[in-house]
Design an enzyme around this catalytic site. Structure first.
Site, PDB file in Angstrom:
ATOM      1  N   SER A 129       0.816  -1.212   0.000  1.00 26.79           N
ATOM      2  CA  SER A 129       0.000   0.000   0.000  1.00 26.79           C
ATOM      3  C   SER A 129       0.852   1.265   0.000  1.00 26.79           C
ATOM      4  O   SER A 129       1.943   1.304   0.591  1.00 26.79           O
ATOM      5  CB  SER A 129      -0.862  -0.012   1.265  1.00 26.79           C
ATOM      6  OG  SER A 129      -1.357   1.275   1.538  1.00 26.79           O
ATOM      7  N   GLU A 131       0.246   3.573   1.823  1.00 25.54           N
ATOM      8  CA  GLU A 131       0.368   3.937   3.241  1.00 25.54           C
ATOM      9  C   GLU A 131       1.762   3.575   3.770  1.00 25.54           C
ATOM     10  O   GLU A 131       2.169   4.060   4.815  1.00 25.54           O
ATOM     11  CB  GLU A 131      -0.695   3.222   4.072  1.00 25.54           C
ATOM     12  CG  GLU A 131      -2.056   3.888   4.051  1.00 25.54           C
ATOM     13  CD  GLU A 131      -2.100   5.205   4.833  1.00 25.54           C
ATOM     14  OE1 GLU A 131      -1.735   5.211   6.008  1.00 25.54           O
ATOM     15  OE2 GLU A 131      -2.525   6.217   4.258  1.00 25.54           O
ATOM     16  N   TYR A 153      -1.461   0.163  10.639  1.00 25.91           N
ATOM     17  CA  TYR A 153      -1.797  -0.424   9.338  1.00 25.91           C
ATOM     18  C   TYR A 153      -0.594  -0.310   8.384  1.00 25.91           C
ATOM     19  O   TYR A 153      -0.167  -1.286   7.768  1.00 25.91           O
ATOM     20  CB  TYR A 153      -3.023   0.279   8.730  1.00 25.91           C
ATOM     21  CG  TYR A 153      -3.259  -0.112   7.293  1.00 25.91           C
ATOM     22  CD1 TYR A 153      -3.891  -1.305   6.976  1.00 25.91           C
ATOM     23  CD2 TYR A 153      -2.804   0.688   6.235  1.00 25.91           C
ATOM     24  CE1 TYR A 153      -4.070  -1.686   5.645  1.00 25.91           C
ATOM     25  CE2 TYR A 153      -2.982   0.322   4.914  1.00 25.91           C
ATOM     26  CZ  TYR A 153      -3.621  -0.863   4.630  1.00 25.91           C
ATOM     27  OH  TYR A 153      -3.786  -1.250   3.323  1.00 25.91           O
TER      28      TYR A 153
HETATM   29  P1  NAP Z   1     -11.533  -4.567   1.776  1.00 24.75           P
HETATM   30  O1  NAP Z   1     -12.670  -4.268   0.861  1.00 24.75           O
HETATM   31  O2  NAP Z   1     -11.538  -3.989   3.156  1.00 24.75           O
HETATM   32  O3  NAP Z   1     -11.407  -6.163   1.888  1.00 24.75           O
HETATM   33  C1  NAP Z   1     -10.636  -6.771   2.887  1.00 24.75           C
HETATM   34  C2  NAP Z   1     -10.795  -8.275   2.802  1.00 24.75           C
HETATM   35  O4  NAP Z   1      -9.993  -8.885   3.832  1.00 24.75           O
HETATM   36  C3  NAP Z   1     -12.235  -8.752   3.025  1.00 24.75           C
HETATM   37  O5  NAP Z   1     -12.487  -9.818   2.154  1.00 24.75           O
HETATM   38  C4  NAP Z   1     -12.199  -9.247   4.473  1.00 24.75           C
HETATM   39  O6  NAP Z   1     -13.146 -10.245   4.755  1.00 24.75           O
HETATM   40  C5  NAP Z   1     -10.798  -9.845   4.513  1.00 24.75           C
HETATM   41  N1  NAP Z   1     -10.346 -10.015   5.891  1.00 24.75           N
HETATM   42  C6  NAP Z   1     -10.128  -9.040   6.810  1.00 24.75           C
HETATM   43  N2  NAP Z   1      -9.731  -9.581   7.987  1.00 24.75           N
HETATM   44  C7  NAP Z   1      -9.706 -10.932   7.792  1.00 24.75           C
HETATM   45  C8  NAP Z   1      -9.407 -12.048   8.639  1.00 24.75           C
HETATM   46  N3  NAP Z   1      -9.031 -11.864   9.902  1.00 24.75           N
HETATM   47  N4  NAP Z   1      -9.486 -13.296   8.118  1.00 24.75           N
HETATM   48  C9  NAP Z   1      -9.855 -13.488   6.835  1.00 24.75           C
HETATM   49  N5  NAP Z   1     -10.178 -12.473   5.982  1.00 24.75           N
HETATM   50  C10 NAP Z   1     -10.098 -11.211   6.472  1.00 24.75           C
HETATM   51  O7  NAP Z   1     -10.148  -4.138   1.119  1.00 24.75           O
HETATM   52  P2  NAP Z   1      -9.799  -3.815  -0.415  1.00 24.75           P
HETATM   53  O8  NAP Z   1     -10.018  -2.353  -0.641  1.00 24.75           O
HETATM   54  O9  NAP Z   1     -10.425  -4.801  -1.301  1.00 24.75           O
HETATM   55  O10 NAP Z   1      -8.215  -4.019  -0.391  1.00 24.75           O
HETATM   56  C11 NAP Z   1      -7.640  -5.304  -0.630  1.00 24.75           C
HETATM   57  C12 NAP Z   1      -6.218  -5.332  -0.076  1.00 24.75           C
HETATM   58  O11 NAP Z   1      -5.456  -4.312  -0.681  1.00 24.75           O
HETATM   59  C13 NAP Z   1      -6.110  -5.093   1.431  1.00 24.75           C
HETATM   60  O12 NAP Z   1      -5.034  -5.861   1.906  1.00 24.75           O
HETATM   61  C14 NAP Z   1      -5.782  -3.609   1.531  1.00 24.75           C
HETATM   62  O13 NAP Z   1      -5.080  -3.352   2.736  1.00 24.75           O
HETATM   63  C15 NAP Z   1      -4.904  -3.445   0.306  1.00 24.75           C
HETATM   64  N6  NAP Z   1      -4.904  -2.117  -0.306  1.00 24.75           N
HETATM   65  C16 NAP Z   1      -6.074  -1.504  -0.628  1.00 24.75           C
HETATM   66  C17 NAP Z   1      -6.044  -0.264  -1.254  1.00 24.75           C
HETATM   67  C18 NAP Z   1      -7.309   0.446  -1.633  1.00 24.75           C
HETATM   68  O14 NAP Z   1      -7.241   1.667  -1.872  1.00 24.75           O
HETATM   69  N7  NAP Z   1      -8.431  -0.241  -1.740  1.00 24.75           N
HETATM   70  C19 NAP Z   1      -4.803   0.336  -1.539  1.00 24.75           C
HETATM   71  C20 NAP Z   1      -3.633  -0.333  -1.196  1.00 24.75           C
HETATM   72  C21 NAP Z   1      -3.692  -1.566  -0.600  1.00 24.75           C
HETATM   73  P3  NAP Z   1     -14.590  -9.893   5.400  1.00 24.75           P
HETATM   74  O15 NAP Z   1     -15.462  -9.542   4.219  1.00 24.75           O
HETATM   75  O16 NAP Z   1     -14.988 -11.162   6.056  1.00 24.75           O
HETATM   76  O17 NAP Z   1     -14.387  -8.751   6.341  1.00 24.75           O
HETATM   77  N1  GDD Z   2     -12.430   7.375   6.228  1.00 18.05           N
HETATM   78  C1  GDD Z   2     -12.520   8.705   6.324  1.00 18.05           C
HETATM   79  N2  GDD Z   2     -13.651   9.241   6.861  1.00 18.05           N
HETATM   80  N3  GDD Z   2     -11.484   9.454   5.901  1.00 18.05           N
HETATM   81  C2  GDD Z   2     -11.616  10.802   5.972  1.00 18.05           C
HETATM   82  C3  GDD Z   2     -12.758  11.419   6.497  1.00 18.05           C
HETATM   83  C4  GDD Z   2     -13.826  10.606   6.973  1.00 18.05           C
HETATM   84  O1  GDD Z   2     -14.848  11.071   7.453  1.00 18.05           O
HETATM   85  N4  GDD Z   2     -12.585  12.765   6.419  1.00 18.05           N
HETATM   86  C5  GDD Z   2     -11.389  12.978   5.883  1.00 18.05           C
HETATM   87  N5  GDD Z   2     -10.792  11.796   5.612  1.00 18.05           N
HETATM   88  C6  GDD Z   2      -9.435  11.630   5.053  1.00 18.05           C
HETATM   89  C7  GDD Z   2      -8.525  10.714   5.873  1.00 18.05           C
HETATM   90  O2  GDD Z   2      -8.002  11.438   6.993  1.00 18.05           O
HETATM   91  C8  GDD Z   2      -7.473  10.362   4.827  1.00 18.05           C
HETATM   92  O3  GDD Z   2      -6.501  11.370   4.759  1.00 18.05           O
HETATM   93  C9  GDD Z   2      -8.262  10.366   3.505  1.00 18.05           C
HETATM   94  O4  GDD Z   2      -9.520  10.987   3.797  1.00 18.05           O
HETATM   95  C10 GDD Z   2      -8.521   8.980   2.919  1.00 18.05           C
HETATM   96  O5  GDD Z   2      -9.056   8.163   3.939  1.00 18.05           O
HETATM   97  P1  GDD Z   2      -9.650   6.700   3.605  1.00 18.05           P
HETATM   98  O6  GDD Z   2     -10.624   6.788   2.492  1.00 18.05           O
HETATM   99  O7  GDD Z   2     -10.108   6.115   4.888  1.00 18.05           O
HETATM  100  O8  GDD Z   2      -8.407   5.915   2.994  1.00 18.05           O
HETATM  101  P2  GDD Z   2      -6.871   5.836   3.427  1.00 18.05           P
HETATM  102  O9  GDD Z   2      -6.092   6.671   2.457  1.00 18.05           O
HETATM  103  O10 GDD Z   2      -6.694   6.099   4.868  1.00 18.05           O
HETATM  104  O11 GDD Z   2      -6.553   4.289   3.196  1.00 18.05           O
HETATM  105  C11 GDD Z   2      -6.985   3.619   1.997  1.00 18.05           C
HETATM  106  O12 GDD Z   2      -5.965   3.692   1.025  1.00 18.05           O
HETATM  107  C12 GDD Z   2      -4.737   3.022   1.374  1.00 18.05           C
HETATM  108  C13 GDD Z   2      -3.763   3.236   0.233  1.00 18.05           C
HETATM  109  O13 GDD Z   2      -3.176   4.494   0.338  1.00 18.05           O
HETATM  110  C14 GDD Z   2      -7.307   2.173   2.378  1.00 18.05           C
HETATM  111  O14 GDD Z   2      -7.923   1.539   1.288  1.00 18.05           O
HETATM  112  C15 GDD Z   2      -6.056   1.394   2.765  1.00 18.05           C
HETATM  113  O15 GDD Z   2      -6.387   0.007   2.935  1.00 18.05           O
HETATM  114  C16 GDD Z   2      -5.049   1.555   1.617  1.00 18.05           C
HETATM  115  O16 GDD Z   2      -3.865   0.848   1.905  1.00 18.05           O
END
Ligand code: NAP
Ligand code: GDD
Length: 327
Positions: A129, A131, A153
């Site tokens: 990520s 992050e 995280y």
């Molecule tokens: P998501 O929608 O939150 O999905 C997370 C998945 O992990 C769900 O299927 C959840 O299952 C499963 N999971 C969580 N805890 C678990 C546990 N203890 N045992 C088994 N399964 C578990 O996340 P996503 O947005 O698809 O992201 C997929 C991956 O990419 C994650 O690793 C995330 O950190 C990473 N990532 C995401 C982004 C982004 O912007 N979306 C960016 C960079 C990296 P349940 O449905 O049962 O909760």
């Molecule tokens: N969730 C949330 N809720 N975020 C808020 C809010 C609110 O009400 N208001 C402002 N934000 C700001 C957060 O402080 C952050 O700076 C930004 O919006 C994005 O927050 P999220 O959408 O929660 O995503 P994230 O950037 O913290 O994390 C996501 O992206 C990562 C990759 O950079 C997640 O998908 C992570 O799993 C992923 O790794």
């Protein structure tokens, strides 16, 4: 050609569901690791998979249990494994560092250890990520930018990234990590800011809410579309050698800008509805993320061209449809 067998952890999530569809379309036999509760409550917990359920093989296991992961790997013996499961919500990582670190680090370690023992030739994808860059030294961030995570995280993702690299170097396993920047879609979880905004717009339009409370509006993110990012994961595992890649759009926008555009799609002015709530600020914020995905574009042939406005519009339109107030 015989079907290739892939195992996806986190298949119920946003990315897992798009990746499963992508792999089915490529002719894979797709297996998913899910929590037991998901099998007990498919209507809610498997909702993103509803259209492809009958083509998937789902196995119950948990990231917290090595024994359960070992059992699934033994049954499936995958040729490709996409490790997406994680506690993925950064805000929650501040509420419970222990379960975030435990599930994310141990889960990755358990899976790698089981693969090494039972399917060492399996190609492995780790969901890294942006992050991990956190308080980044350089803008834009690429594969050479040092990590400076700002939450448990982010720390857990750095640990997973290093585990994958170590299994590659120590045991010659084909382990690749994608360093993916934020990616969104109509399937995004409601707690993440983009979906919170687009579902908030829909509720306001439907007359079910009068305001939307948000935290830091000035944070900037490089937001892409999840459906287009899963192709990059697959491309990484088709390469002859494992490697790590940044996946991003190369554009950054503030939360304020996202809100402004999302409300505008519904003909509303965000300033009339958005309320800033200091309780929603994070103890340590990642202020600016902007990715440089030159390596993925050049080496993997991956490309991205969807305009930011199109992503926002797709999400608002979808949430308004779901709320019964189509645009
Ligand atoms: P998501 O929608 O939150 O999905 C997370 C998945 O992990 C769900 O299927 C959840 O299952 C499963 N999971 C969580 N805890 C678990 C546990 N203890 N045992 C088994 N399964 C578990 O996340 P996503 O947005 O698809 O992201 C997929 C991956 O990419 C994650 O690793 C995330 O950190 C990473 N990532 C995401 C982004 C982004 O912007 N979306 C960016 C960079 C990296 P349940 O449905 O049962 O909760
Ligand atoms: N969730 C949330 N809720 N975020 C808020 C809010 C609110 O009400 N208001 C402002 N934000 C700001 C957060 O402080 C952050 O700076 C930004 O919006 C994005 O927050 P999220 O959408 O929660 O995503 P994230 O950037 O913290 O994390 C996501 O992206 C990562 C990759 O950079 C997640 O998908 C992570 O799993 C992923 O790794």
């Amino acid at each position: 050609m015989p079907e290739r067998r892939a195992l996806i952890t986190g298949i119920t999530g946003q990315d897992g569901s798009y990746l499963a569809e992508f792999l089915l379309a490529q002719g894979y036999e797709v297996h998913g690791l899910v929590r037991r509760v998901a099998l007990e409550d498919p209507e809610h917990r498997l909702s993103r998979l509803i259209d492809i359920m009958d083509r998937l093989h789902l196995h119950a296991a948990s990231l917290e249990s090595y024994a359960s992961i070992h059992q699934v790997v033994e049954q499936v013996r995958p040729e490709e494994c996409y490790h997406l499961a994680a506690q993925s919500f950064v805000s929650y990582a501040f509420d419970d560092e222990f379960s975030t670190l435990n599930a994310n680090i141990n889960g990755t370690h358990y899976l790698l250890a089981a693969l090494r023992r039972l399917a060492p030739a399996c190609r492995f994808y780790f969901a890294g990520s942006s992050e991990m860059f956190g308080h980044a030294e350089h803008v834009p961030q690429n594969e050479k930018t040092p990590f400076h995570p700002r939450s448990s995280y982010g720390i857990s993702k750095v640990a997973g990234f290093e585990l994958a690299r170590n299994y590659r170097e120590a045991y010659a396993m084909h382990c690749s990590s994608g360093i993916l920047f934020n990616h969104e879609s109509p399937r995004r979880g409601f707690e993440f800011v983009t979906r919170k905004i687009t579902s908030g717009v829909a509720r306001i339009r439907a007359g079910r809410a009068k305001e939307l409370r948000l935290g830091n509006l000035e944070a900037q993110r490089d937001w892409g579309h999840a459906r287009l990012y899963v192709a990059a994961m697959w491309r990484m595992l088709q390469e002859p050698s494992p490697d790590d890649y940044v996946v991003s759009t190369g554009e950054t926008h503030s939360v304020r800008e996202f809100a402004e555009k999302a409300f505008a799609v519904a003909g509303l002015d965000y300033r009339d509805y958005v309320v800033t709530d200091p309780a929603l600020y994070r103890p340590a914020e990642v202020s600016l993320l902007l990715g440089d995905s030159t390596k993925a574009r050049q080496k993997l042939g991956w490309s991205y061209s969807l305009p930011f406005e199109a992503l926002v519009r797709e999400m608002v339109e979808s949430d308004c449809r779901l709320a019964g107030v189509p645009l």
